[in-house]
Design an enzyme around this catalytic site. Structure first.
Site, PDB file in Angstrom:
ATOM      1  N   LYS A   7       0.813  -1.225   0.000  1.00  0.00           N
ATOM      2  CA  LYS A   7       0.000   0.000   0.000  1.00  0.00           C
ATOM      3  C   LYS A   7       0.845   1.273   0.000  1.00  0.00           C
ATOM      4  O   LYS A   7       0.409   2.296  -0.525  1.00  0.00           O
ATOM      5  CB  LYS A   7      -0.969   0.000   1.188  1.00  0.00           C
ATOM      6  CG  LYS A   7      -2.071  -1.048   1.053  1.00  0.00           C
ATOM      7  CD  LYS A   7      -3.078  -0.954   2.190  1.00  0.00           C
ATOM      8  CE  LYS A   7      -4.096  -2.084   2.097  1.00  0.00           C
ATOM      9  NZ  LYS A   7      -5.137  -1.980   3.139  1.00  0.00           N
ATOM     10  N   ASN A  55      -5.042   1.864  -1.468  1.00  0.00           N
ATOM     11  CA  ASN A  55      -5.544   0.501  -1.675  1.00  0.00           C
ATOM     12  C   ASN A  55      -6.285   0.365  -3.001  1.00  0.00           C
ATOM     13  O   ASN A  55      -6.751  -0.721  -3.339  1.00  0.00           O
ATOM     14  CB  ASN A  55      -6.450   0.064  -0.511  1.00  0.00           C
ATOM     15  CG  ASN A  55      -7.858   0.613  -0.627  1.00  0.00           C
ATOM     16  OD1 ASN A  55      -8.078   1.675  -1.205  1.00  0.00           O
ATOM     17  ND2 ASN A  55      -8.818  -0.107  -0.085  1.00  0.00           N
ATOM     18  N   ASP A  82     -10.350   2.277   2.474  1.00  0.00           N
ATOM     19  CA  ASP A  82     -10.456   1.494   3.719  1.00  0.00           C
ATOM     20  C   ASP A  82     -11.243   2.237   4.799  1.00  0.00           C
ATOM     21  O   ASP A  82     -12.141   1.674   5.433  1.00  0.00           O
ATOM     22  CB  ASP A  82      -9.059   1.160   4.258  1.00  0.00           C
ATOM     23  CG  ASP A  82      -8.365   0.076   3.450  1.00  0.00           C
ATOM     24  OD1 ASP A  82      -9.062  -0.794   2.887  1.00  0.00           O
ATOM     25  OD2 ASP A  82      -7.119   0.094   3.383  1.00  0.00           O
ATOM     26  N   ASN A 133      -2.445   4.698  21.794  1.00  0.00           N
ATOM     27  CA  ASN A 133      -1.523   3.684  21.275  1.00  0.00           C
ATOM     28  C   ASN A 133      -0.547   3.260  22.354  1.00  0.00           C
ATOM     29  O   ASN A 133      -0.186   4.053  23.224  1.00  0.00           O
ATOM     30  CB  ASN A 133      -0.758   4.262  20.079  1.00  0.00           C
ATOM     31  CG  ASN A 133      -0.056   3.187  19.277  1.00  0.00           C
ATOM     32  OD1 ASN A 133      -0.652   2.139  19.000  1.00  0.00           O
ATOM     33  ND2 ASN A 133       1.191   3.417  18.922  1.00  0.00           N
ATOM     34  N   ALA A 179       2.965   5.903  22.896  1.00  0.00           N
ATOM     35  CA  ALA A 179       2.213   7.162  22.941  1.00  0.00           C
ATOM     36  C   ALA A 179       2.661   8.143  21.859  1.00  0.00           C
ATOM     37  O   ALA A 179       1.834   8.843  21.256  1.00  0.00           O
ATOM     38  CB  ALA A 179       2.376   7.799  24.320  1.00  0.00           C
ATOM     39  N   GLY A 196     -14.504  -6.904  11.314  1.00  0.00           N
ATOM     40  CA  GLY A 196     -14.214  -6.069  10.158  1.00  0.00           C
ATOM     41  C   GLY A 196     -14.622  -6.645   8.815  1.00  0.00           C
ATOM     42  O   GLY A 196     -14.190  -6.138   7.776  1.00  0.00           O
TER      43      GLY A 196
HETATM   44  P1  ATR Z   1      -1.147  -1.629  10.554  1.00  0.00           P
HETATM   45  O1  ATR Z   1      -0.847  -1.194   9.164  1.00  0.00           O
HETATM   46  O2  ATR Z   1      -1.942  -2.913  10.648  1.00  0.00           O
HETATM   47  O3  ATR Z   1      -1.742  -0.540  11.380  1.00  0.00           O
HETATM   48  P2  ATR Z   1       1.348  -1.113  11.861  1.00  0.00           P
HETATM   49  O4  ATR Z   1       1.476   0.161  11.105  1.00  0.00           O
HETATM   50  O5  ATR Z   1       2.544  -1.974  12.077  1.00  0.00           O
HETATM   51  O6  ATR Z   1       0.272  -2.052  11.201  1.00  0.00           O
HETATM   52  O7  ATR Z   1       0.702  -0.762  13.284  1.00  0.00           O
HETATM   53  C1  ATR Z   1       0.410  -1.744  14.228  1.00  0.00           C
HETATM   54  C2  ATR Z   1      -0.371  -1.110  15.366  1.00  0.00           C
HETATM   55  O8  ATR Z   1      -0.788  -2.135  16.283  1.00  0.00           O
HETATM   56  C3  ATR Z   1       0.424  -0.115  16.180  1.00  0.00           C
HETATM   57  O9  ATR Z   1      -0.452   0.854  16.691  1.00  0.00           O
HETATM   58  C4  ATR Z   1       0.972  -1.025  17.307  1.00  0.00           C
HETATM   59  O10 ATR Z   1       1.362  -0.346  18.474  1.00  0.00           O
HETATM   60  P3  ATR Z   1       2.853   0.252  18.604  1.00  0.00           P
HETATM   61  O11 ATR Z   1       2.872   1.493  17.761  1.00  0.00           O
HETATM   62  O12 ATR Z   1       3.004   0.534  20.050  1.00  0.00           O
HETATM   63  O13 ATR Z   1       3.782  -0.810  18.094  1.00  0.00           O
HETATM   64  C5  ATR Z   1      -0.249  -1.860  17.568  1.00  0.00           C
HETATM   65  N1  ATR Z   1       0.015  -3.139  18.243  1.00  0.00           N
HETATM   66  C6  ATR Z   1       0.578  -4.250  17.743  1.00  0.00           C
HETATM   67  N2  ATR Z   1       0.624  -5.229  18.657  1.00  0.00           N
HETATM   68  C7  ATR Z   1       0.071  -4.723  19.791  1.00  0.00           C
HETATM   69  C8  ATR Z   1      -0.189  -5.235  21.099  1.00  0.00           C
HETATM   70  N3  ATR Z   1       0.141  -6.500  21.429  1.00  0.00           N
HETATM   71  N4  ATR Z   1      -0.775  -4.422  22.005  1.00  0.00           N
HETATM   72  C9  ATR Z   1      -1.096  -3.147  21.677  1.00  0.00           C
HETATM   73  N5  ATR Z   1      -0.882  -2.606  20.463  1.00  0.00           N
HETATM   74  C10 ATR Z   1      -0.309  -3.383  19.539  1.00  0.00           C
END
Ligand code: ATR
Length: 281
Positions: A67, A88, A103, A152, A155, A244
């Site tokens: 993407k 997308n 999306d 998040n 933070a 979803g």
């Molecule tokens: P996507 O494109 O699916 O959003 P990404 O850009 O890698 O994938 O983002 C993943 C998100 O899931 C992030 O907000 C991540 O938190 P961090 O920024 O702190 O890494 C969150 N995430 C992944 N695993 C997690 C977990 N076990 N608990 C809480 N947040 C999680």
């Protein structure tokens, strides 16, 4: 009359439901659309797209992990694709490649139309600040919620998203705030969207239990044959939960609209997919 060619490109792609969804849209609308799967090697996205275009292809859906490359490839971007930082949907126009992102619109439409919950005036909690979260903020703001709180695990990433969308939030009269998990209010939200990658590995994002109430819709961007861990958690706290699958169908419907100027009805396709998934349990 020969059909116009479209496809979904990704890696992996074998399990994509998009060909089946678009075949149903084509049948329902009578549009002459043929829609395939395209597996691109991880280092060969652009070449595959250009070859498809040169062979007469009219547009593509783009999925993981391409993407961002699709965003870079487009000559023109819709405002929502520019805000999402990801594309997308590609449409091959005579004057170049148009990139869009359906999306977030798909998520909002599923929540408002299929699930019957309005964003207007709502207090919204968005869990996650990665690519999936970024893609839904502008379409949510466009529906005039009262407040969006972005939370998040890290933070700093939530703060970066808040900063990005502060101007748009002001324009739509919406408060935007958030940060780390402690930024969650200790009272129920109207809509909670889980945009963390947590459900894939069955991890729950940290979130105050008091954010969930009887009037809360807890929406997980993930889906599966069984309710996700996040959905079960939300239901155990008295909230209504949704997965979803409807977002998948509605983003496809919006892509179809971007290509054809005709909007297919998502509801019957969603019902058929839901029945198929249920049969797998
Ligand atoms: P996507 O494109 O699916 O959003 P990404 O850009 O890698 O994938 O983002 C993943 C998100 O899931 C992030 O907000 C991540 O938190 P961090 O920024 O702190 O890494 C969150 N995430 C992944 N695993 C997690 C977990 N076990 N608990 C809480 N947040 C999680």
């Amino acid at each position: 009359m020969s059909a116009d060619r479209y496809a979904v490109v990704g890696n992996p792609i074998a399990h994509s439901k998009s060909p089946s969804i678009h075949a149903q849209f084509a049948a329902a609308t009578g549009e002459p659309v043929e829609y395939d799967r395209l597996l691109a090697p991880l280092d060969g996205f652009v070449e595959h797209v250009q070859a498809f275009r040169a062979a007469g292809g009219r547009g593509l859906n783009v999925t993981v992990p391409f993407k961002l490359e699709a965003h870079a490839l487009a000559h023109r971007l819709s405002p929502r694709a520019a805000a999402a930082g990801a594309v997308n949907t590609l449409r091959f126009d005579e004057d170049g490649i148009f990139g869009d992102n359906t999306d977030g619109f798909g998520l909002v439409r599923d929540i408002e139309v299929n699930l019957g919950v309005a964003f207007k005036g709502a207090r919204v909690l968005l869990l996650g600040a990665g690519g999936a979260a970024r893609g839904v903020v502008l379409p949510m703001l466009e529906r005039h919620p009262l407040e969006i709180t972005i939370v998040n695990r890290t933070a700093q990433k939530a703060h970066a998203l808040i900063e990005q969308f502060e101007g748009a939030a002001r324009e739509f009269g919406c408060l935007i705030n958030g940060g780390g998990p402690q930024a969650v209010d200790a009272k129920p939200y109207d809509i909670i969207v889980n945009a963390t990658a947590g459900s894939l590995d069955a991890a729950l994002p940290e979130c105050d239990a008091r954010a969930f109430g009887a009037g809360t819709l807890a929406y997980d961007m993930m889906y599966g044959a069984e309710p996700t861990v996040f959905m079960r958690h939300a239901e155990s706290l008295g909230a209504r939960a949704a997965d979803g699958l409807g977002m998948l169908v509605e983003q496809a419907a919006e892509s179809f609209f971007v290509w054809r100027g005709v909007r297919p009805d998502g509801a019957p396709v969603l019902a058929a997919l839901r029945a198929q998934l249920a049969a797998q349990v």
